[in-house]
Scaffold this motif. Structure first.
Motif, PDB file in Angstrom:
ATOM      1  N   LEU A  68      39.969 -21.327  19.068  1.00 26.66           N
ATOM      2  CA  LEU A  68      40.635 -20.520  18.033  1.00 26.66           C
ATOM      3  C   LEU A  68      39.694 -20.164  16.886  1.00 26.66           C
ATOM      4  O   LEU A  68      39.742 -19.071  16.353  1.00 26.66           O
ATOM      5  N   ILE A  69      38.841 -21.128  16.507  1.00 23.90           N
ATOM      6  CA  ILE A  69      37.977 -20.845  15.339  1.00 23.90           C
ATOM      7  C   ILE A  69      36.636 -20.232  15.730  1.00 23.90           C
ATOM      8  O   ILE A  69      35.953 -19.656  14.892  1.00 23.90           O
ATOM      9  N   LYS A  70      36.252 -20.350  17.018  1.00 19.56           N
ATOM     10  CA  LYS A  70      34.937 -19.817  17.412  1.00 19.56           C
ATOM     11  C   LYS A  70      34.997 -18.425  18.019  1.00 19.56           C
ATOM     12  O   LYS A  70      33.986 -17.731  18.088  1.00 19.56           O
ATOM     13  N   GLU A  71      36.178 -18.036  18.472  1.00 11.00           N
ATOM     14  CA  GLU A  71      36.274 -16.785  19.234  1.00 11.00           C
ATOM     15  C   GLU A  71      35.691 -15.574  18.484  1.00 11.00           C
ATOM     16  O   GLU A  71      34.798 -14.892  18.998  1.00 11.00           O
ATOM     17  N   LEU A  72      36.172 -15.344  17.279  1.00 14.15           N
ATOM     18  CA  LEU A  72      35.722 -14.128  16.575  1.00 14.15           C
ATOM     19  C   LEU A  72      34.243 -14.188  16.177  1.00 14.15           C
ATOM     20  O   LEU A  72      33.509 -13.243  16.465  1.00 14.15           O
ATOM     21  N   PRO A  73      33.780 -15.292  15.542  1.00 14.99           N
ATOM     22  CA  PRO A  73      32.341 -15.318  15.216  1.00 14.99           C
ATOM     23  C   PRO A  73      31.454 -15.159  16.459  1.00 14.99           C
ATOM     24  O   PRO A  73      30.367 -14.611  16.371  1.00 14.99           O
ATOM     25  N   ASN A  74      31.906 -15.625  17.620  1.00 11.34           N
ATOM     26  CA  ASN A  74      31.109 -15.475  18.849  1.00 11.34           C
ATOM     27  C   ASN A  74      31.111 -14.046  19.362  1.00 11.34           C
ATOM     28  O   ASN A  74      30.145 -13.583  19.949  1.00 11.34           O
ATOM     29  N   LYS A  75      32.229 -13.347  19.159  1.00 12.95           N
ATOM     30  CA  LYS A  75      32.387 -12.022  19.772  1.00 12.95           C
ATOM     31  C   LYS A  75      31.853 -10.884  18.918  1.00 12.95           C
ATOM     32  O   LYS A  75      31.358  -9.895  19.434  1.00 12.95           O
TER      33      LYS A  75
ATOM     34  N   GLU B 129      33.733 -27.338  13.572  1.00 14.55           N
ATOM     35  CA  GLU B 129      33.458 -27.193  15.018  1.00 14.55           C
ATOM     36  C   GLU B 129      33.002 -28.526  15.608  1.00 14.55           C
ATOM     37  O   GLU B 129      33.452 -28.931  16.680  1.00 14.55           O
ATOM     38  N   LYS B 130      32.124 -29.216  14.866  1.00 15.82           N
ATOM     39  CA  LYS B 130      31.599 -30.507  15.345  1.00 15.82           C
ATOM     40  C   LYS B 130      32.744 -31.523  15.456  1.00 15.82           C
ATOM     41  O   LYS B 130      32.879 -32.240  16.454  1.00 15.82           O
ATOM     42  N   PHE B 131      33.598 -31.517  14.445  1.00 19.15           N
ATOM     43  CA  PHE B 131      34.732 -32.441  14.415  1.00 19.15           C
ATOM     44  C   PHE B 131      35.651 -32.200  15.623  1.00 19.15           C
ATOM     45  O   PHE B 131      36.033 -33.133  16.330  1.00 19.15           O
ATOM     46  N   LEU B 132      35.951 -30.946  15.890  1.00 17.74           N
ATOM     47  CA  LEU B 132      36.867 -30.622  17.006  1.00 17.74           C
ATOM     48  C   LEU B 132      36.217 -30.921  18.346  1.00 17.74           C
ATOM     49  O   LEU B 132      36.887 -31.383  19.279  1.00 17.74           O
ATOM     50  N   GLU B 133      34.888 -30.699  18.424  1.00 17.45           N
ATOM     51  CA  GLU B 133      34.168 -31.020  19.669  1.00 17.45           C
ATOM     52  C   GLU B 133      34.269 -32.512  19.967  1.00 17.45           C
ATOM     53  O   GLU B 133      34.585 -32.924  21.074  1.00 17.45           O
ATOM     54  N   GLU B 134      34.012 -33.320  18.934  1.00 16.92           N
ATOM     55  CA  GLU B 134      34.052 -34.781  19.111  1.00 16.92           C
ATOM     56  C   GLU B 134      35.431 -35.262  19.524  1.00 16.92           C
ATOM     57  O   GLU B 134      35.577 -36.223  20.264  1.00 16.92           O
ATOM     58  N   LYS B 135      36.448 -34.568  19.058  1.00 23.08           N
ATOM     59  CA  LYS B 135      37.832 -34.971  19.385  1.00 23.08           C
ATOM     60  C   LYS B 135      38.332 -34.290  20.659  1.00 23.08           C
ATOM     61  O   LYS B 135      39.506 -34.414  21.013  1.00 23.08           O
ATOM     62  N   HIS B 136      37.451 -33.531  21.303  1.00 19.75           N
ATOM     63  CA  HIS B 136      37.791 -32.795  22.543  1.00 19.75           C
ATOM     64  C   HIS B 136      38.988 -31.867  22.359  1.00 19.75           C
ATOM     65  O   HIS B 136      39.820 -31.724  23.250  1.00 19.75           O
ATOM     66  N   LYS B 137      39.062 -31.270  21.190  1.00 19.00           N
ATOM     67  CA  LYS B 137      40.161 -30.329  20.934  1.00 19.00           C
ATOM     68  C   LYS B 137      39.685 -28.917  21.271  1.00 19.00           C
ATOM     69  O   LYS B 137      39.325 -28.128  20.392  1.00 19.00           O
ATOM     70  N   LYS B 138      39.678 -28.609  22.569  1.00 14.16           N
ATOM     71  CA  LYS B 138      39.078 -27.368  23.064  1.00 14.16           C
ATOM     72  C   LYS B 138      39.851 -26.133  22.584  1.00 14.16           C
ATOM     73  O   LYS B 138      39.259 -25.133  22.181  1.00 14.16           O
ATOM     74  N   GLU B 139      41.173 -26.242  22.650  1.00 11.90           N
ATOM     75  CA  GLU B 139      42.008 -25.093  22.265  1.00 11.90           C
ATOM     76  C   GLU B 139      41.770 -24.692  20.798  1.00 11.90           C
ATOM     77  O   GLU B 139      41.575 -23.518  20.487  1.00 11.90           O
TER      78      GLU B 139
END
Ligand code: UTP
Length: 294
Positions: free
Chosen positions: A89-96, A75-85
């Motif tokens: 994809l990886i946060k949706e289920l754990p968040n819901k 998650e940190k890696f994707l945030e730093e790279k601004h890869k929102k999409e």
């Protein structure tokens, strides 16, 4: 009537039909394109109004637990790279949703796996979705929601079913309706039998991996003797429960894919690709190209 809010997904079997893959990786993690099979199943339950999940695993199936948790480093890696999409994809289920896990330490059969859900059920009825059966419900009504609607109508045990060919009846739990001529999707059952030979099969109505079970099922599972294949069979306990509470078959309106079988895996891959805007054209080209060479 008690609302169905809980889902149990047994995923602790050895998956011998998919060896050698299943030696190290659960069959429930087989991808249909880019999502594991079990994610489609969890999403079906979510879309059916379920908000409490229990997945039954064994010690070599931790990757299922990992899939439904957070991967903080990624998650940190994707945030730093601004890869929102990708992040979504990886946060949706754990968040819901919150998914609980429990272990079946010995693979004694589906009935034994379901018994591991007694504490989670906490005296409430629940949906049971097998971890290798994927459905695409017609008219956008998920298979589990169809079964829940049937439960809301009857207050009884519901077995989600499909009609199978004669040569396949010996692979399933088979239903015997009271009225063999009834054409309704919802029919009251006289009995159920696990994997009968064709000459002993009461019908072609097969239990297809979706159930609504009453908490009283645990009473029967606890005293269930081994049945077909030496396994503790859920079907046998459902049959015994029918002396006390009624059970119905609901013929699911949709398409089922058995991801525990190689054919089902192939069908799902082709159909899901044909159903996706980003992959449809490529899949059509691949099919046409290969077909022209056969
Ligand atoms: P299957 O009948 O497909 O059995 O189980 P299996 O052992 O997983 O696979 P094969 O037949 O050897 O290839 C149906 C569902 O019930 C679970 C499986 O994980 C699958 O989701 N199951 C089965 C358990 O959780 N525990 C068991 O002891 C048996």
């Amino acid at each position: 009537m008690e609302k169905i809010r809980k889902a149990v997904i047994p995923a602790a079997g050895f998956g011998t039909r998919f060896l050698p893959f299943t030696k190290s990786t659960p069959k429930e993690m087989l991808p249909i394109i880019d999502r594991p099979t079990i994610e489609y199943i969890v999403r079906e339950a979510m879309e059916s109004g379920i908000d409490e999940f229990l997945i039954i695993i064994n010690e070599s199936k931790e990757s299922i637990r990992t899939h439904f948790g957070n991967n903080v480093q990624l998650e940190k890696f994707l945030e730093e790279k601004h890869k929102k999409e990708e992040l979504d994809l990886i946060k949706e289920l754990p968040n819901k949703i919150k998914v609980e896990f429990t272990y079946q330490y010995q693979q004694l059969g589906l009935g034994h796996a379901v018994l591991c859900a007694e504490e989670f059920s906490n005296g409430k009825p629940f949906a049971l979705l097998l971890g290798d059966d994927v459905y695409v419900g017609n008219n956008n009504v998920p298979a589990t929601l169809q079964c829940i609607n049937a439960y809301n109508e009857t207050g009884s045990t519901i077995l989600g079913t499909l009609k199978v060919r004669d040569e396949d009846v010996s692979k399933y739990g088979i239903c015997e309706p009271f009225d063999m001529n009834c054409k309704d999707r919802l029919v009251k059952l006289k009995s159920v039998v696990e994997k009968p030979s064709l000459d002993k099969a009461p019908s072609n109505l097969a239990i297809g991996g979706r159930y609504i079970l009453l908490p009283s099922i645990f009473k029967y599972l606890k005293t269930q003797e081994r049945g077909k294949g030496g396994e503790i069979q859920l079907t046998d306990s459902i049959l015994r429960s029918m002396a006390e509470t009624s059970a119905y078959s609901y013929e699911i309106d949709g398409r089922r894919y058995d991801l525990g079988s190689k054919r089902g895996f192939l069908e799902a891959t082709v159909d899901f690709a044909l159903d996706r805007d980003d992959l449809k054209d490529d899949m059509i080209k691949i099919i046409k190209d290969r077909a022209s060479k056969i």
